[in-house]
Design an enzyme around this catalytic site. Structure first.
Site, PDB file in Angstrom:
ATOM      1  N   ARG A   1      38.508  60.908 -53.772  1.00 54.40           N
ATOM      2  CA  ARG A   1      37.452  59.906 -53.916  1.00 54.40           C
ATOM      3  C   ARG A   1      36.971  59.430 -52.562  1.00 54.40           C
ATOM      4  O   ARG A   1      35.823  59.077 -52.379  1.00 54.40           O
ATOM      5  CB  ARG A   1      37.969  58.739 -54.762  1.00 54.40           C
ATOM      6  CG  ARG A   1      38.359  59.173 -56.171  1.00 54.40           C
ATOM      7  CD  ARG A   1      39.303  58.208 -56.796  1.00 54.40           C
ATOM      8  NE  ARG A   1      40.377  57.862 -55.868  1.00 54.40           N
ATOM      9  CZ  ARG A   1      41.180  56.825 -56.001  1.00 54.40           C
ATOM     10  NH1 ARG A   1      41.047  56.025 -57.025  1.00 54.40           N
ATOM     11  NH2 ARG A   1      42.120  56.598 -55.109  1.00 54.40           N
TER      12      ARG A   1
ATOM     13  N   LYS B   1      56.140  65.754 -54.452  1.00 49.12           N
ATOM     14  CA  LYS B   1      57.263  64.961 -54.932  1.00 49.12           C
ATOM     15  C   LYS B   1      56.905  63.484 -54.888  1.00 49.12           C
ATOM     16  O   LYS B   1      56.079  63.104 -54.066  1.00 49.12           O
ATOM     17  CB  LYS B   1      58.544  65.243 -54.132  1.00 49.12           C
ATOM     18  CG  LYS B   1      58.487  65.029 -52.619  1.00 49.12           C
ATOM     19  CD  LYS B   1      58.235  63.729 -51.956  1.00 49.12           C
ATOM     20  CE  LYS B   1      58.987  62.503 -52.281  1.00 49.12           C
ATOM     21  NZ  LYS B   1      58.713  61.398 -51.280  1.00 49.12           N
TER      22      LYS B   1
END
Ligand code: NAP
Length: 311
Positions: free
Chosen positions: A41, A94
């Site tokens: 974004r 992760k």
């Protein structure tokens, strides 16, 4: 979708710190990949098309074969689901999700759609981890300890998501230690934990965790996010073959003070090598053990309220 011929056409989602520091350099040097699109974004990757949403990227670039999802864990499930249903292979940064069950659901979706899901654990690819695993597999261990102490202001400045629910707080680095110990030590489980929550935050700044294995081997874990000066990312084990210290987040192995393995880290190149390997083999690699331990710490841990934290 199979990727047996030529480089894997890859898209990256969530262009922030880890993408700039590690993903882009690793992919650029790896002939197994061609980065052809990005979604962010606010961020942008130069010289390729950039999109505001993963849906827009998948619609506009149908030749994409795989995506790396690098946004914070709380926002990863929907993007992963969208990509898997579109039959794209998925690399998860992760921790692979904000809950254990949502990642189980992604595993099921990957299988149903015939694509690869990779729950990446970068610290498992630190250079001395395999040497530590080999050493410990031939030794009798009497106790082990994890000491992971770093300065959150230095490594995670102004990352509000990390303090929000599902951001894991000090377990964001702590899960890296857990990804190593679940690879090199016998299976273990938490017996008690104390988690220190700053009074103005939803995630812990420190944690003191006790584990044991089914054979009764004690393992302790100290996580601290307010460590200034030297930083510690160490795993120690007392064994019949000497005292093992795996330090530097898995980069250096010493036994009784003698360094036996010390190499520069190349975690992300190795992670991308592994992803290409499992894509080509048509399998997934999703080990939830580190995430399960974090969930258990939140489930069993005593909550201790400490001084407010401000960046
Ligand atoms: P980051 O820079 O704060 O965030 C990565 C990007 O995710 C942001 O630039 C943002 O891009 C996007 N994002 C943030 N909030 C979002 C939301 N609500 N919905 C959708 N996208 C959102 O974080 P990071 O340090 O790169 O960490 C990202 C992941 O990598 C975490 O899971 C972290 O544990 C892991 N990781 C980090 C490091 C490290 O050293 N930082 C090391 C290894 C692994 P846009 O706003 O442009 O969409």
């Amino acid at each position: 979708m199979s990727s047996n011929n030529g480089p894997i056409k890859l898209g990256i989602v969530g262009v922030g710190k880890i993408v700039r520091d590690q993903h882009l350099p690793a992919v650029a040097k790896d002939g197994d990949y061609r980065l052809i699109a990005a979604t962010s974004r606010h961020g942008k990757v130069d010289d390729i098309p950039n999109f505001p949403t993963i849906e827009a990227m998948l619609d506009s670039v149908p030749e994409l074969e795989a995506v790396s999802l690098c946004m914070p864990p709380q926002y990863r499930y929907d993007a992963a689901r969208t990509a898997l249903i579109a039959k794209k292979h998925v690399f998860l940064e992760k921790p692979p999700g904000a809950t254990v069950s949502e990642v189980e659901d992604l595993k099921r979706l990957a299988q149903a759609n015939g694509v690869t899901l990779f729950a990446s654990w970068h610290s498992r690819y630190a250079p001395a981890v395999e040497a530590a695993r080999t050493f410990l597999s031939s030794a009798k261990i009497s106790s082990a300890a994890i000491v992971w102490k770093e300065d959150v202001r230095r490594w995670h400045p102004n990352q509000d998501w990390i303090w929000a629910p599902g951001g894991f707080g000090v377990f964001d680095p702590g899960i890296n230690a857990l990804s190593i110990v679940t690879h090199i030590l016998p299976a273990m489980f938490i017996t008690s934990a104390v988690l220190d929550f700053p009074e103005n935050r939803a995630s812990p700044v420190a944690a003191h965790v006790n584990f044991r294995t089914s054979d009764g081997l004690p393992v302790t874990m100290e996580l601290d996010w307010l460590q200034t000066g030297p930083q510690s990312w160490d795993i120690l084990a007392d064994t019949d073959k000497g005292k093992m210290v795996l330090s530097g987040g898995g980069t250096r192995l010493a036994v009784d003070g003698k360094v036996v393995h010390d190499e520069p880290e190349a975690e992300y190149p190795q992670l991308y090598r592994r992803f290409a390997e499992i894509v080509r083999a048509g399998v997934s690699d999703v080990d939830l053990a580190p995430l399960q331990h974090v969930a258990d710490a939140f489930m069993l841990g005593k909550r201790n309220v400490v001084e407010a934290f401000f960046d």
